[in-house]
Design a protein around this motif. Structure first.
Motif, mmCIF file in Angstrom:
data_model
loop_
_atom_site.group_PDB
_atom_site.id
_atom_site.type_symbol
_atom_site.label_atom_id
_atom_site.label_comp_id
_atom_site.label_asym_id
_atom_site.label_seq_id
_atom_site.Cartn_x
_atom_site.Cartn_y
_atom_site.Cartn_z
ATOM 1 N N ARG A 48 -28.226 -40.415 -28.783
ATOM 2 C CA ARG A 48 -28.081 -39.908 -27.416
ATOM 3 C C ARG A 48 -29.316 -39.134 -26.947
ATOM 4 N NH1 ARG A 48 -23.586 -40.960 -30.054
ATOM 5 N NH2 ARG A 48 -21.694 -41.509 -28.884
ATOM 6 N N ALA A 49 -30.427 -39.312 -27.653
ATOM 7 C CA ALA A 49 -31.625 -38.509 -27.416
ATOM 8 C C ALA A 49 -32.327 -38.841 -26.109
ATOM 9 C CB ALA A 49 -32.600 -38.674 -28.579
ATOM 10 N N GLU A 50 -31.908 -39.903 -25.421
ATOM 11 C CA GLU A 50 -32.536 -40.213 -24.135
ATOM 12 C C GLU A 50 -32.085 -39.248 -23.041
ATOM 13 O OE1 GLU A 50 -33.685 -44.129 -21.403
ATOM 14 O OE2 GLU A 50 -32.179 -44.315 -22.988
ATOM 15 N N ALA A 51 -31.047 -38.472 -23.285
ATOM 16 C CA ALA A 51 -30.680 -37.415 -22.343
ATOM 17 C C ALA A 51 -31.869 -36.470 -22.159
ATOM 18 C CB ALA A 51 -29.476 -36.633 -22.869
ATOM 19 N N GLY A 52 -31.991 -35.901 -20.960
ATOM 20 C CA GLY A 52 -33.054 -34.932 -20.741
ATOM 21 C C GLY A 52 -32.941 -33.760 -21.694
ATOM 22 N N LEU A 53 -31.705 -33.367 -21.992
ATOM 23 C CA LEU A 53 -31.428 -32.303 -22.956
ATOM 24 C C LEU A 53 -30.038 -32.514 -23.517
ATOM 25 C CD1 LEU A 53 -32.195 -29.530 -24.257
ATOM 26 C CD2 LEU A 53 -31.062 -28.441 -22.297
ATOM 27 N N ILE A 54 -29.911 -32.423 -24.831
ATOM 28 C CA ILE A 54 -28.605 -32.397 -25.485
ATOM 29 C C ILE A 54 -28.223 -30.946 -25.716
ATOM 30 C CG2 ILE A 54 -27.347 -32.913 -27.612
ATOM 31 C CD1 ILE A 54 -29.156 -35.373 -27.954
ATOM 32 N N ILE A 55 -27.004 -30.583 -25.364
ATOM 33 C CA ILE A 55 -26.439 -29.302 -25.776
ATOM 34 C C ILE A 55 -25.451 -29.613 -26.891
ATOM 35 C CG2 ILE A 55 -25.217 -27.216 -25.082
ATOM 36 C CD1 ILE A 55 -26.128 -27.805 -22.217
ATOM 37 N N SER A 56 -25.668 -29.026 -28.040
ATOM 38 C CA SER A 56 -24.856 -29.374 -29.204
ATOM 39 C C SER A 56 -23.400 -29.003 -28.987
ATOM 40 C CB SER A 56 -25.367 -28.643 -30.446
ATOM 41 O OG SER A 56 -24.883 -27.306 -30.486
ATOM 42 N N GLU A 57 -22.550 -29.595 -29.808
ATOM 43 C CA GLU A 57 -21.181 -29.120 -29.895
ATOM 44 C C GLU A 57 -21.189 -27.624 -30.207
ATOM 45 O OE1 GLU A 57 -19.470 -30.757 -33.838
ATOM 46 O OE2 GLU A 57 -21.363 -31.799 -33.426
ATOM 47 N N ALA A 58 -20.162 -26.935 -29.773
ATOM 48 C CA ALA A 58 -20.096 -25.489 -29.991
ATOM 49 C C ALA A 58 -20.182 -25.191 -31.479
ATOM 50 C CB ALA A 58 -18.814 -24.932 -29.398
ATOM 51 N N THR A 59 -21.020 -24.205 -31.819
ATOM 52 C CA THR A 59 -21.385 -23.922 -33.206
ATOM 53 C C THR A 59 -21.152 -22.446 -33.479
ATOM 54 O OG1 THR A 59 -23.026 -25.701 -33.129
ATOM 55 C CG2 THR A 59 -23.279 -24.036 -34.848
ATOM 56 N N ILE A 60 -20.330 -22.150 -34.495
ATOM 57 C CA ILE A 60 -19.891 -20.768 -34.679
ATOM 58 C C ILE A 60 -20.994 -19.914 -35.305
ATOM 59 C CG2 ILE A 60 -17.465 -21.389 -34.715
ATOM 60 C CD1 ILE A 60 -17.479 -21.047 -37.742
ATOM 61 N N ILE A 61 -21.002 -18.629 -34.874
ATOM 62 C CA ILE A 61 -22.069 -17.727 -35.276
ATOM 63 C C ILE A 61 -21.762 -16.974 -36.570
ATOM 64 C CG2 ILE A 61 -22.828 -17.449 -32.893
ATOM 65 C CD1 ILE A 61 -21.472 -14.598 -33.024
ATOM 66 N N ARG A 62 -20.485 -16.982 -36.996
ATOM 67 C CA ARG A 62 -20.089 -16.275 -38.218
ATOM 68 C C ARG A 62 -18.684 -16.737 -38.586
ATOM 69 N NH1 ARG A 62 -19.489 -9.965 -36.319
ATOM 70 N NH2 ARG A 62 -17.226 -9.991 -36.468
ATOM 71 N N PRO A 63 -18.212 -16.469 -39.800
ATOM 72 C CA PRO A 63 -16.943 -17.062 -40.241
ATOM 73 C C PRO A 63 -15.751 -16.759 -39.349
ATOM 74 C CG PRO A 63 -18.156 -16.248 -42.131
ATOM 75 C CD PRO A 63 -18.929 -15.803 -40.922
ATOM 76 N N ASP A 64 -15.607 -15.520 -38.859
ATOM 77 C CA ASP A 64 -14.405 -15.193 -38.082
ATOM 78 C C ASP A 64 -14.465 -15.716 -36.653
ATOM 79 O OD1 ASP A 64 -16.086 -13.412 -36.757
ATOM 80 O OD2 ASP A 64 -15.028 -11.605 -37.406
ATOM 81 N N ALA A 65 -15.496 -16.487 -36.340
ATOM 82 C CA ALA A 65 -15.595 -17.122 -35.024
ATOM 83 C C ALA A 65 -14.822 -18.423 -34.938
ATOM 84 C CB ALA A 65 -17.067 -17.381 -34.697
ATOM 85 N N GLN A 66 -14.309 -18.916 -36.061
ATOM 86 C CA GLN A 66 -13.764 -20.276 -36.113
ATOM 87 C C GLN A 66 -12.337 -20.354 -35.608
ATOM 88 O OE1 GLN A 66 -14.130 -22.180 -39.930
ATOM 89 N NE2 GLN A 66 -13.330 -24.139 -39.194
#
Length: 347
Positions: A48-66
């Protein structure tokens, strides 16, 4: 004609996009059991890299963020290395990618991090159960202390630094859709009576502390933010919330973010307390780069950009169904229609 979509766009002096089509963040729950991105994820994003910008799937910053199963993290060396596979693959195909930084707040669940407190602005829970794991019902969160908030701010900044180490071109702070940062911005979820609640200025304090810490760590030119002034997820509507965003938006404009991204599922919806559509409300109160989203087709997005309703368009589910979405739109080819069954694999 859809020429507006294929005009290059300079986010700032550091980053330019080849077109105005962004791949929206799409939660796929496909990391391994240590929340490490996999080779299949690298291949998925690279296609999907032909997009001008990919925003990743939401990614947790620490364990209790899940709050969902198998969502990737950005807080261990293994996770950073896994994301490096992804970013290298995207860059090799000529693309750019931002990491979306996420703490789910009161819809986190102790099941995922071995027990302990769920954190939120106030001890106000939500009804229901965890998506994809319906046997897990939500618990009442703990109202964060000042010490908790100071650590969270540090952890957002560290996750941003980890994202740059992993090869991302920047980050988008997830401040939308009823998760932790967004929970501070709404009266239903923020019932604090200290300096973090009770008035627009106080309710915006923690979100702005997060934004400022990330900017200080990696630069405003590599920092985006997603917000939800309306169409709430996991919270009740309150007309007083407009005043919070009336205050927040000019504050954000001063910070010269890479972009501001609206978090809404259907931008044709209108809200009386915003005098219409969310995107029109934000555009009227924020003068810098704005990303629209919410059930747009290529043609309707092209027209909205042409009418200066926003500058860039984020496309979601059609990118799941069509890895070559950009090429198909450019050539006028028919798109494969999205179906929920597509969520069971990375294609």
């Amino acid at each position: 004609m859809i020429d507006n979509l294929f005009q290059p766009y300079a986010l700032n002096d550091s980053l330019s996009l080849n077109n105005r089509i962004l791949m929206a963040p799409l939660t796929r729950c496909m990391a391994d059991d240590e929340l490490v991105p996999t080779q299949a994820m690298a291949e998925y994003y690279a296609r999907r890299a032909e997009a001008g910008l990919i925003i990743s799937e939401a990614t947790i910053i620490r364990p209790d963020a899940q709050g969902y199963p198998n969502t990737p993290g950005l807080f261990t060396q293994a996770q950073i290395a896994g994301w490096r596979l992804v970013t290298d693959a995207v860059h090799q195909n000529g693309g750019k990618i931002f990491a979306q930084l996420w703490h789910t707040g009161r819809v986190a669940h102790p099941h995922f991090f071995g027990g302990g407190d769920v954190l939120a602005p106030s001890a106000v829970g939500v009804e229901g159960s965890v998506p994809r794991m319906r046997e897990l019902t939500y618990v009442t969160p703990k109202a964060v202390t000042h010490e908790d908030m100071a650590q969270l701010v540090q952890d957002y900044a560290q996750a941003a630094a980890n994202a740059i180490d992993a090869g991302f071109d920047g980050v988008e702070i997830h401040g939308a859709n009823g998760y932790l940062v967004d929970e501070f911005l709404h009266y239903d979820s923020n019932r604090r009576e200290d300096e973090y609640g009770g008035s627009p200025e106080k309710m915006a304090r923690f979100p702005l502390e997060v934004v400022d810490a990330v900017i200080a760590r990696i630069g405003g030119d590599r920092t985006g933010l997603r917000i939800s002034p309306a169409a709430y997820f996991n919270m009740a509507t309150d007309g007083r919330d407009r005043a919070v965003f009336d205050y927040l938006l000019p504050q954000l404009e001063q910070r010269q973010l890479a972009f501001l991204h609206i978090g809404i599922f259907d931008d044709s919806m209108e809200f009386a307390y915003l005098d219409g559509r969310v995107s029109d409300y934000v555009r009227a109160n924020y003068g810098n780069t704005l990303v629209g989203v919410g059930s747009y087709t290529a043609q309707s997005a092209n027209d909205a950009i042409g009418a200066d309703r926003f500058d860039l368009i984020a496309i979601g589910r059609p990118f799941i169904a069509n890895p070559d979405y950009v090429a198909k739109v450019r050539s006028g080819a028919d798109l494969v229609e999205y179906a929920d069954s597509m969520l069971t694999s990375l294609v």
